[in-house]
Design an enzyme around this catalytic site. Structure first.
Site, PDB file in Angstrom:
ATOM      1  N   TYR A 294      59.431  84.537  18.134  1.00 57.15           N
ATOM      2  CA  TYR A 294      58.500  84.435  16.756  1.00 57.15           C
ATOM      3  C   TYR A 294      57.171  83.752  17.324  1.00 57.15           C
ATOM      4  CZ  TYR A 294      57.118  83.371  12.220  1.00 57.15           C
ATOM      5  OH  TYR A 294      56.517  83.074  10.831  1.00 57.15           O
TER       6      TYR A 294
ATOM      7  N   LYS B 105      58.168  88.823  17.201  1.00 58.94           N
ATOM      8  CA  LYS B 105      57.549  88.852  15.894  1.00 58.94           C
ATOM      9  C   LYS B 105      56.015  88.290  16.026  1.00 58.94           C
ATOM     10  CE  LYS B 105      57.733  86.828  11.223  1.00 58.94           C
ATOM     11  NZ  LYS B 105      58.379  86.112  10.342  1.00 58.94           N
TER      12      LYS B 105
END
Length: 324
Positions: free
Chosen positions: A139, A168
């Site tokens: 992330y 992400k």
């Protein structure tokens, strides 16, 4: 046991955490919520992210949330555990616990509070990824966490770790999607990490969307992604134009309160958040409600969840979310 490694793709909600009035986790509501999201066409779920108020959940609560989701979904779609904490050792333990309770993948976040340089961030991520054999997503959210993993650094991690399969991307710069794909090709699946960049990100080669407003409007979320994925740009842009004022709620400091407000408006949750967050009130809440109700009043007609499932042959049960 986790499902065999499938493919990272589609609309995967970063789920909110339902709370009772006493701020304890409402596991019955959680089970109902994740079932509804999958029935609406989502291809997996992510627990314990920023939207899930993970910073206010204890270690034990995070594990219990993962257990509820794994038990409820029973292999219908992958359950991906968000891994976040103050210390690397805590995150390593959480990753191992996620694998033990049957999660199918993990999403590794930067450490809370401390803003790492690259050598520190690299070792933090590596420790988490090494802690499990599960498929991993990194992330990257420099806006919120001030730690930015650049494409060449992401390539370094991908070279180190065979089980790193996705990122992400929440820098807010759609050019980053292009840069990651230029650096890594198809080695990693790139996911849009902010709600108001999905059509642009798919056009640049993103494989999916870790989404927020999907918690309230999953059918619309799945539809706009699929239209973009299929190159049906005029239809995608029309739906996106309607959706954008709501999607932008995902990009402001009170995004948790705002998304839970939308959930409450559509009858799919409550506004309860855990302190230090407080529910919206006064003029701030009135202004947000006015926007939500205006958007919902002009909600475009779309297939319902069962029709959506029939149209794509999935019925909300696609095994999608972890792997290359």
């Amino acid at each position: 046991m986790p499902m065999e490694q499938p493919q990272w793709t589609g609309v995967i909600p970063a789920i909110t955490t339902p709370l009772r009035d006493d701020f304890t986790v409402d596991h019955a509501a959680l089970a109902d919520h994740v079932n509804w999201l999958v029935d609406s066409g989502c291809t997996g779920i992510v627990t314990g992210g920023s939207l899930g108020e993970a910073a206010t959940l204890s270690f034990e609560e995070k594990v219990a949330v993962n257990e509820t989701c794994v038990r409820t979904l029973a292999g219908r779609v992958p359950v991906v555990a968000g891994i976040a904490g103050l210390a690397t050792a805590e995150c390593v333990a959480l990753a191992r616990a996620a694998e033990q309770v049957g999660c199918d993948g993990i999403m590794a976040l930067p450490a809370y509070v401390y803003y790492s340089d690259w050598p520190e961030a690299r070792e933090h991520y590596s420790a988490i990824i090494n802690a499990t054999g599960l498929s991993c997503m990194l992330y990257n959210n420099p806006i919120a966490y001030r730690t930015d993993v650049l494409p060449e650094q992401l390539a370094e991690l991908a070279e180190r770790h065979e089980n790193l399969h996705a990122v992400k991307e929440s820098s807010g710069d759609v050019r980053r999607v292009t840069a990651v794909r230029e650096a890594l090709g198809d080695r990693l699946a790139v996911f849009a990490g902010l709600d108001d960049m999905i059509v642009e990100a798919v056009a640049m080669g993103a494989a999916g969307w870790i989404a927020g407003l999907v918690n309230a409007l999953p059918v619309e979320s799945v539809r706009v992604y699929e239209l973009a994925r299929d190159g049906r740009w005029a239809e995608a842009h029309a739906l996106y134009h309607w959706f954008l004022p709501l999607l932008r709620m995902d990009t402001v400091p009170k995004f948790v309160q705002l998304i839970k407000l939308v959930q409450a408006e559509v009858g799919r949750g409550t506004e309860t958040v855990r302190p230090p967050r407080l529910p919206l009130e006064g003029a701030e809440r009135d202004e947000a409600l006015k926007l939500v109700r205006e958007r919902l009043a002009s909600r475009p007609p779309l297939p319902n969840a069962s029709a959506h499932g029939a149209s794509n042959g999935q019925g909300g049960s696609a095994k999608v979310a972890a792997g290359r």
